[in-house]
Scaffold this active site. Structure first.
Site, PDB file in Angstrom:
ATOM      1  N   CYS A   7       0.806  -0.873  -0.287  1.00  0.00           N
ATOM      2  CA  CYS A   7       0.075  -0.062   0.236  1.00  0.00           C
ATOM      3  C   CYS A   7       0.869   1.169   0.158  1.00  0.00           C
ATOM      4  O   CYS A   7       1.832   0.852  -0.145  1.00  0.00           O
ATOM      5  CB  CYS A   7      -1.139   0.066   1.341  1.00  0.00           C
ATOM      6  SG  CYS A   7      -0.231  -0.052   2.892  1.00  0.00           S
ATOM      7  N   ARG A  13      -3.479  -0.778   4.991  1.00  0.00           N
ATOM      8  CA  ARG A  13      -4.073  -1.700   4.654  1.00  0.00           C
ATOM      9  C   ARG A  13      -2.428  -3.025   4.214  1.00  0.00           C
ATOM     10  O   ARG A  13      -3.481  -4.227   4.389  1.00  0.00           O
ATOM     11  CB  ARG A  13      -4.678  -1.356   2.783  1.00  0.00           C
ATOM     12  CG  ARG A  13      -5.358   0.069   3.455  1.00  0.00           C
ATOM     13  CD  ARG A  13      -5.978   0.968   2.193  1.00  0.00           C
ATOM     14  NE  ARG A  13      -5.122   1.478   2.152  1.00  0.00           N
ATOM     15  CZ  ARG A  13      -4.690   2.565   0.550  1.00  0.00           C
ATOM     16  NH1 ARG A  13      -5.150   2.472  -0.431  1.00  0.00           N
ATOM     17  NH2 ARG A  13      -3.110   2.909   0.708  1.00  0.00           N
ATOM     18  N   ASP A 123      -8.465   3.698   1.505  1.00  0.00           N
ATOM     19  CA  ASP A 123      -7.299   4.200   2.856  1.00  0.00           C
ATOM     20  C   ASP A 123      -8.522   4.538   3.576  1.00  0.00           C
ATOM     21  O   ASP A 123      -8.475   5.633   3.637  1.00  0.00           O
ATOM     22  CB  ASP A 123      -6.369   5.121   2.081  1.00  0.00           C
ATOM     23  CG  ASP A 123      -5.042   5.893   2.790  1.00  0.00           C
ATOM     24  OD1 ASP A 123      -5.090   5.505   3.945  1.00  0.00           O
ATOM     25  OD2 ASP A 123      -4.753   6.500   2.394  1.00  0.00           O
TER      26      ASP A 123
HETATM   27  P1  4NP Z   1      -1.645   3.145   4.358  1.00  0.00           P
HETATM   28  O1  4NP Z   1      -1.736   3.703   4.560  1.00  0.00           O
HETATM   29  O2  4NP Z   1      -1.630   3.316   2.922  1.00  0.00           O
HETATM   30  O3  4NP Z   1      -2.652   1.831   4.060  1.00  0.00           O
HETATM   31  O4  4NP Z   1      -0.875   2.417   4.997  1.00  0.00           O
HETATM   32  C1  4NP Z   1      -1.887   5.516   4.251  1.00  0.00           C
HETATM   33  C2  4NP Z   1      -0.733   5.020   5.512  1.00  0.00           C
HETATM   34  C3  4NP Z   1       0.133   6.730   5.706  1.00  0.00           C
HETATM   35  C4  4NP Z   1      -0.483   7.545   5.143  1.00  0.00           C
HETATM   36  C5  4NP Z   1      -1.315   7.200   4.322  1.00  0.00           C
HETATM   37  C6  4NP Z   1      -1.639   6.572   3.685  1.00  0.00           C
HETATM   38  N1  4NP Z   1       0.374   9.148   4.734  1.00  0.00           N
HETATM   39  O5  4NP Z   1      -0.146  10.000   4.517  1.00  0.00           O
HETATM   40  O6  4NP Z   1       0.809   8.945   6.083  1.00  0.00           O
END
Ligand code: 4NP
Length: 153
Positions: A7, A13, A123
């Site tokens: 992800c 995710r 997300d």
């Molecule tokens: P992930 O979610 O891609 O599912 O781990 C996110 C975690 C952090 C961020 C964005 C999405 N961020 O912008 O820090």
């Protein structure tokens, strides 16, 4: 089989997708090697998001031992299948591919559950608690679908 979940941050995710695959493989007695990574570097070394860890525990899954890392080109050699959680991750992984063989390993995870539809795992990072539960339930269905598609269950 060696499966990598990817992800953006590797804290919501993809660790949850990895957690489900570890859980189901154990439950069904299947040998899989699994890991997860993020396309971004913001959260390297961190545990999964505490909200995701808490929600995962309510499904009997501990994400405590996972630590975020960034996807790198060697992952194309270390894994047979690379599952992207959304289209942006998918494109960013493809940009690092060295050849057609690398490219063929990269797939959108939800196409396992909803074939040929190119749906994305939403997300949950900036959303409400319900979003974490929804993602966990969606990823459970996708994991079961993946194992069925592989004729492993
Ligand atoms: P992930 O979610 O891609 O599912 O781990 C996110 C975690 C952090 C961020 C964005 C999405 N961020 O912008 O820090």
């Amino acid at each position: 089989m060696r499966v990598l979940m990817v992800c953006l941050g590797n804290i919501c995710r993809s660790p949850m997708a990895e957690g489900w695959l570890i859980h189901k493989a154990k439950q069904y007695g299947i040998a899989v090697v699994t890991d997860s990574a993020g396309t971004a570097s913001y959260h390297i070394g961190e545990k999964p998001d505490q909200r995701m860890r808490k929600h995962a525990l309510s499904y009997g899954i501990s994400l405590e031992n996972l630590r975020a890392r960034q996807f790198n080109v060697e992952d194309f050699d270390r894994f047979d299948v690379i599952f992207a959680m959304d289209k942006s991750n998918f494109q960013n992984i493809l940009k690092l591919a060295r050849n057609m063989h690398d490219k063929e390993k990269v797939k959108l995870y939800l196409n396992e559950l909803y074939p040929n539809t190119d749906k994305e795992v939403p997300d949950p990072y900036y959303g409400e608690a319900q979003g974490f539960d929804d993602v966990i339930q969606l990823l459970e269905l996708a994991t079961e679908a993946f194992l069925k598609n592989q004729k492993l269950i």
